[in-house]
Scaffold this motif. Structure first.
Motif, mmCIF file in Angstrom:
data_model
loop_
_atom_site.group_PDB
_atom_site.id
_atom_site.type_symbol
_atom_site.label_atom_id
_atom_site.label_comp_id
_atom_site.label_asym_id
_atom_site.label_seq_id
_atom_site.Cartn_x
_atom_site.Cartn_y
_atom_site.Cartn_z
ATOM 1 N N ASN A 1 39.896 41.048 30.803
ATOM 2 C CA ASN A 1 41.246 41.330 30.315
ATOM 3 C C ASN A 1 41.929 42.472 31.065
ATOM 4 N N GLY A 2 41.335 42.918 32.172
ATOM 5 C CA GLY A 2 41.977 43.928 32.992
ATOM 6 C C GLY A 2 42.059 45.310 32.370
ATOM 7 N N THR A 3 41.085 45.637 31.514
ATOM 8 C CA THR A 3 41.056 46.959 30.882
ATOM 9 C C THR A 3 39.701 47.612 31.167
ATOM 10 N N THR A 4 39.482 48.764 30.572
ATOM 11 C CA THR A 4 38.162 49.394 30.681
ATOM 12 C C THR A 4 37.196 48.847 29.642
ATOM 13 N N MET B 1 36.417 43.220 32.387
ATOM 14 C CA MET B 1 36.749 42.385 33.549
ATOM 15 C C MET B 1 37.555 41.141 33.170
#
Length: 234
Positions: free
Chosen positions: A83-86, A81
């Motif tokens: 860093n905009g990744t999984t 959440m």
């Protein structure tokens, strides 16, 4: 065995590993740690020192994507959440949780410890009596850790020793890692009980961890206080 006086190369390798290691937030999902390499990391965990040698921890490996997803909602340090990744949940080769033992097993004189002394440590009865007295004094008087929360926190300290050795071992092999405290304790405990069969009377989550290979090099260089600000000599 290597001459203990000839340690220059070993020293350099250790410092190189510590400079290499960083809290890896995103791993290369295509690269997997080999079974022998991760077995070495787990063996480092198993052989790690713990207070009184009580080994008050257990390692829970969570490898299937479906099981990892059960943790996503409340594991903000691992779900990407920030860093905009999984996140590590979606990209790590290996993901797990170190569980800390509770007062039910780690209270001085417990049935568990008596069996542990005999079966694991293989101590004679007279030495077990000494252990019971010393550990009882440690809990009651020296450190005053008698409640379930206090004993679980003490066990959690041992879990961090274990994880530190795992991460250093990984770094020496060029494997990246990340310790993860960013999770909701109550929600994690509930999920562990309902989805993974962990008895909350026996274990509480101490810390999550992820291992794999970095997707990219760290954006910023490693920074630490100077040695003179870190260590005092008398």
């Amino acid at each position: 065995m290597k001459d203990i006086q000839d340690t220059t190369g070993i020293q350099a390798a250790i410092i190189e590993a510590f400079n290499f290691r960083h809290a890896c937030k995103v791993f290369d999902p295509e690269r997997k740690i080999s079974e022998p390499e991760f077995a070495t990391i787990l063996e480092a965990a198993r052989l790690s020192p713990t207070s009184f040698g009580h080994e008050p921890f257990k390692i829970l490996m969570i490898q299937t994507p479906e099981k990892r997803e059960l943790l996503r909602e409340f594991s903000w340090g691992a779900n990407g959440m920030m860093n905009g990744t999984t996140g590590q949940l979606g990209t790590a080769s290996h993901f797990g949780i170190i569980l800390a033992s509770t007062a039910q097993t780690m209270t001085a004189g417990s049935d568990y410890l008596q069996d542990f002394y005999r079966q694991v440590k293989q101590l004679p009865d007279e030495v077990i009596e000494i252990f019971n007295g010393a550990y009882g004094n440690f809990q009651q008087s020296d450190h005053k850790i008698t409640t379930d929360r206090e004993i679980s926190d003490w066990a959690g300290k041992q879990a961090y020793i274990v994880l530190a050795n795992m991460m250093t071992t990984g770094a020496l092999m060029g494997i990246d890692s990340c310790p993860i405290e960013g999770f909701q304790m109550d929600a994690t405990s509930q999920a562990l009980e309902e989805q993974f069969g962990v008895d909350p009377k026996l274990y509480k989550p101490a810390v999550m961890f992820a291992f794999g290979y970095r997707a990219a090099d760290p954006e910023f260089p490693k920074t630490r206080r100077s040695m003179k600000d870190t260590v005092s000599w008398f």
